[in-house]
Design a protein around this motif. Structure first.
Motif, PDB file in Angstrom:
ATOM      1  N   VAL A 200     -15.784 -24.339  -1.287  1.00  0.00           N
ATOM      2  CA  VAL A 200     -15.874 -23.779   0.066  1.00  0.00           C
ATOM      3  C   VAL A 200     -14.861 -24.463   0.980  1.00  0.00           C
ATOM      4  O   VAL A 200     -14.233 -23.817   1.828  1.00  0.00           O
ATOM      5  N   LEU A 201     -14.665 -25.780   0.812  1.00  0.00           N
ATOM      6  CA  LEU A 201     -13.693 -26.526   1.616  1.00  0.00           C
ATOM      7  C   LEU A 201     -12.284 -25.984   1.390  1.00  0.00           C
ATOM      8  O   LEU A 201     -11.513 -25.807   2.343  1.00  0.00           O
ATOM      9  N   VAL A 202     -11.956 -25.707   0.119  1.00  0.00           N
ATOM     10  CA  VAL A 202     -10.640 -25.151  -0.198  1.00  0.00           C
ATOM     11  C   VAL A 202     -10.455 -23.779   0.455  1.00  0.00           C
ATOM     12  O   VAL A 202      -9.422 -23.496   1.084  1.00  0.00           O
ATOM     13  N   ALA A 203     -11.467 -22.936   0.343  1.00  0.00           N
ATOM     14  CA  ALA A 203     -11.386 -21.582   0.906  1.00  0.00           C
ATOM     15  C   ALA A 203     -11.244 -21.623   2.419  1.00  0.00           C
ATOM     16  O   ALA A 203     -10.407 -20.914   2.999  1.00  0.00           O
ATOM     17  N   LEU A 204     -12.035 -22.453   3.079  1.00  0.00           N
ATOM     18  CA  LEU A 204     -11.988 -22.540   4.541  1.00  0.00           C
ATOM     19  C   LEU A 204     -10.663 -23.126   5.022  1.00  0.00           C
ATOM     20  O   LEU A 204     -10.141 -22.725   6.059  1.00  0.00           O
ATOM     21  N   THR A 205     -10.117 -24.074   4.263  1.00  0.00           N
ATOM     22  CA  THR A 205      -8.830 -24.664   4.639  1.00  0.00           C
ATOM     23  C   THR A 205      -7.716 -23.631   4.573  1.00  0.00           C
ATOM     24  O   THR A 205      -6.851 -23.571   5.458  1.00  0.00           O
ATOM     25  N   ILE A 206      -7.744 -22.802   3.552  1.00  0.00           N
ATOM     26  CA  ILE A 206      -6.731 -21.750   3.433  1.00  0.00           C
ATOM     27  C   ILE A 206      -6.866 -20.731   4.559  1.00  0.00           C
ATOM     28  O   ILE A 206      -5.865 -20.184   5.048  1.00  0.00           O
ATOM     29  N   GLU A 211      -5.038 -26.045   9.780  1.00  0.00           N
ATOM     30  CA  GLU A 211      -5.403 -27.067   8.800  1.00  0.00           C
ATOM     31  C   GLU A 211      -4.526 -26.967   7.564  1.00  0.00           C
ATOM     32  O   GLU A 211      -4.143 -27.990   6.981  1.00  0.00           O
ATOM     33  N   LEU A 212      -4.180 -25.768   7.158  1.00  0.00           N
ATOM     34  CA  LEU A 212      -3.339 -25.566   5.980  1.00  0.00           C
ATOM     35  C   LEU A 212      -1.977 -26.240   6.158  1.00  0.00           C
ATOM     36  O   LEU A 212      -1.521 -26.988   5.282  1.00  0.00           O
ATOM     37  N   VAL A 213      -1.333 -25.987   7.287  1.00  0.00           N
ATOM     38  CA  VAL A 213      -0.001 -26.562   7.537  1.00  0.00           C
ATOM     39  C   VAL A 213      -0.107 -28.069   7.772  1.00  0.00           C
ATOM     40  O   VAL A 213       0.744 -28.838   7.320  1.00  0.00           O
ATOM     41  N   ARG A 214      -1.144 -28.492   8.468  1.00  0.00           N
ATOM     42  CA  ARG A 214      -1.302 -29.927   8.755  1.00  0.00           C
ATOM     43  C   ARG A 214      -1.450 -30.730   7.469  1.00  0.00           C
ATOM     44  O   ARG A 214      -0.812 -31.785   7.310  1.00  0.00           O
ATOM     45  N   LEU A 215      -2.280 -30.264   6.544  1.00  0.00           N
ATOM     46  CA  LEU A 215      -2.469 -30.972   5.281  1.00  0.00           C
ATOM     47  C   LEU A 215      -1.167 -31.067   4.499  1.00  0.00           C
ATOM     48  O   LEU A 215      -0.841 -32.117   3.934  1.00  0.00           O
ATOM     49  N   PHE A 216      -0.422 -29.977   4.456  1.00  0.00           N
ATOM     50  CA  PHE A 216       0.836 -29.977   3.711  1.00  0.00           C
ATOM     51  C   PHE A 216       1.795 -31.039   4.255  1.00  0.00           C
ATOM     52  O   PHE A 216       2.376 -31.812   3.486  1.00  0.00           O
ATOM     53  N   VAL A 217       1.958 -31.077   5.574  1.00  0.00           N
ATOM     54  CA  VAL A 217       2.923 -32.010   6.168  1.00  0.00           C
ATOM     55  C   VAL A 217       2.446 -33.453   6.035  1.00  0.00           C
ATOM     56  O   VAL A 217       3.247 -34.360   5.749  1.00  0.00           O
ATOM     57  N   ILE A 218       1.160 -33.703   6.219  1.00  0.00           N
ATOM     58  CA  ILE A 218       0.637 -35.074   6.064  1.00  0.00           C
ATOM     59  C   ILE A 218       0.884 -35.583   4.645  1.00  0.00           C
ATOM     60  O   ILE A 218       1.319 -36.723   4.449  1.00  0.00           O
ATOM     61  N   ILE A 219       0.628 -34.745   3.665  1.00  0.00           N
ATOM     62  CA  ILE A 219       0.827 -35.160   2.271  1.00  0.00           C
ATOM     63  C   ILE A 219       2.312 -35.381   1.985  1.00  0.00           C
ATOM     64  O   ILE A 219       2.689 -36.348   1.318  1.00  0.00           O
ATOM     65  N   LYS A 220       3.173 -34.523   2.509  1.00  0.00           N
ATOM     66  CA  LYS A 220       4.607 -34.688   2.302  1.00  0.00           C
ATOM     67  C   LYS A 220       5.140 -35.947   2.998  1.00  0.00           C
ATOM     68  O   LYS A 220       6.133 -36.534   2.555  1.00  0.00           O
ATOM     69  N   LEU A 221       4.477 -36.364   4.071  1.00  0.00           N
ATOM     70  CA  LEU A 221       4.860 -37.597   4.760  1.00  0.00           C
ATOM     71  C   LEU A 221       4.316 -38.841   4.065  1.00  0.00           C
ATOM     72  O   LEU A 221       4.576 -39.957   4.496  1.00  0.00           O
ATOM     73  N   GLY A 222       3.538 -38.641   3.004  1.00  0.00           N
ATOM     74  CA  GLY A 222       2.998 -39.767   2.253  1.00  0.00           C
ATOM     75  C   GLY A 222       1.652 -40.236   2.740  1.00  0.00           C
ATOM     76  O   GLY A 222       1.218 -41.343   2.398  1.00  0.00           O
ATOM     77  N   GLY A 223       0.954 -39.402   3.528  1.00  0.00           N
ATOM     78  CA  GLY A 223      -0.333 -39.802   4.068  1.00  0.00           C
ATOM     79  C   GLY A 223      -1.514 -39.179   3.360  1.00  0.00           C
ATOM     80  O   GLY A 223      -2.607 -39.086   3.941  1.00  0.00           O
ATOM     81  N   TYR A 231      -9.911 -34.002  -0.882  1.00  0.00           N
ATOM     82  CA  TYR A 231      -8.614 -33.319  -0.860  1.00  0.00           C
ATOM     83  C   TYR A 231      -7.702 -33.792  -1.988  1.00  0.00           C
ATOM     84  O   TYR A 231      -6.484 -33.579  -1.922  1.00  0.00           O
ATOM     85  N   TYR A 232      -8.270 -34.425  -3.015  1.00  0.00           N
ATOM     86  CA  TYR A 232      -7.440 -34.952  -4.101  1.00  0.00           C
ATOM     87  C   TYR A 232      -6.612 -33.857  -4.759  1.00  0.00           C
ATOM     88  O   TYR A 232      -5.418 -34.042  -5.044  1.00  0.00           O
ATOM     89  N   ARG A 233      -7.235 -32.699  -5.007  1.00  0.00           N
ATOM     90  CA  ARG A 233      -6.506 -31.613  -5.661  1.00  0.00           C
ATOM     91  C   ARG A 233      -5.367 -31.091  -4.779  1.00  0.00           C
ATOM     92  O   ARG A 233      -4.319 -30.683  -5.291  1.00  0.00           O
ATOM     93  N   TRP A 234      -5.569 -31.108  -3.468  1.00  0.00           N
ATOM     94  CA  TRP A 234      -4.498 -30.693  -2.554  1.00  0.00           C
ATOM     95  C   TRP A 234      -3.308 -31.631  -2.682  1.00  0.00           C
ATOM     96  O   TRP A 234      -2.162 -31.184  -2.757  1.00  0.00           O
TER      97      TRP A 234
END
Length: 273
Positions: A200-206, A211-223, A231-234
């Motif tokens: 459900v968390l994955v579906a709601l995030t999409i 939230e979708l764009v924020r997660l992508f950029v945070i992970i790309k920044l190494g956070g 969010y391990y799978r993300w």
């Protein structure tokens, strides 16, 4: 294709005649320079507390700005009678909707690029430029927010009959997706069985473009480590070599689905007169 281009050019011209566009241009430019002032206090590369705060500030401004300009553009077509006139011409609904989206996107991205361009020039002059990766991801973050929230804005403008309705719905959606998201998400997930929480968390995030764009950029920044185990799978798929392409594909599907819904709403209204 020619009709789509004509609608897009018309939208760009009318957009830059709109005082709202210049108000947001000035606001975003001042906002961008303010981000540079925050950055100048200490050099930031990658994800830090200050970088996270700056991302949140962008997240507060850009979606609201995009929702206003996008939804008002469509509702004004109804209020001013322009759509009634255009619908009498051999202009397909899809060309009209696609042209509106392209024109609005071009105008909003011009505002974003101008603001970041000024920020980059001032940063170089003052000797406090952003790290190249951080600067690039800030631009990607902003473009992603604009393109996805513009799709949402067009749905809002299609469902509302006037600017006041569009204003109310836009602010409500912005508050839900940006301000109240974390609290509402935690409260909702707390009612679900444990085995349902992650899917459900994955579906709601999409479903939430912010939230979708924020997660992508945070992970790309190494956070990615600050997001927690849920969010391990993300983190895993975004950090893989093709993660950026997968993200772009998800965003493209998001936009196409939204434009498809907008097309259905306008075509339904057109056939019913």
């Amino acid at each position: 294709m020619n009709d789509t281009l004509q609608v897009a050019l018309r939208e760009i011209k009318s957009g830059f005649r709109n005082p709202w566009a210049y108000s947001f241009l000035l606001l975003f430019t001042i906002f961008s320079i303010s981000l540079l002032m925050i950055h100048s206090q200490s050099f930031m590369e990658g994800y830090t507390g200050a970088t996270g705060s700056m991302l949140n500030l962008i997240l507060y401004l850009l979606p609201l700005m995009t929702l206003f300009l996008g939804s008002f553009s469509l509702t004004s077509e109804k209020e001013d009678g322009n759509w009634q006139l255009l619908s009498t011409y051999p202009l397909s609904t899809l060309s009209f909707i696609t042209g509106k989206y392209i024109g609005l996107a071009a105008m909003l991205l011009a505002i974003v690029c101008f603001g970041y361009g000024i920020m980059g020039v001032v940063g170089v002059i003052t000797g406090h430029p952003f790290g190249l990766l951080t600067y690039y991801l800030f631009v990607v973050f902003s473009i992603g927010l604009v393109l996805l929230f513009l799709a949402v804005a067009m749905v809002v403008g299609s469902c509302c009959s006037n600017r006041w309705q569009a204003l109310t719905v836009s602010v409500s959606l912005w508050f839900f997706a940006v301000i109240g998201w974390n609290s509402l998400l935690i409260g909702f997930l707390g009612w679900l069985p444990y085995v349902w929480i992650k899917p459900v968390l994955v579906a709601l995030t999409i479903l939430n473009p912010a939230e979708l764009v924020r997660l992508f950029v945070i992970i790309k920044l190494g956070g990615g480590s600050v997001l927690g185990p849920s969010y391990y799978r993300w983190v895993d798929w975004i950090e893989q070599p093709g993660g950026s392409y997968i993200f772009a594909g998800v965003c493209l599907v998001w936009i196409i689905a939204s434009i498809g819904l907008v097309y259905w709403i306008w075509e339904r209204g057109r056939t019913r007169g």
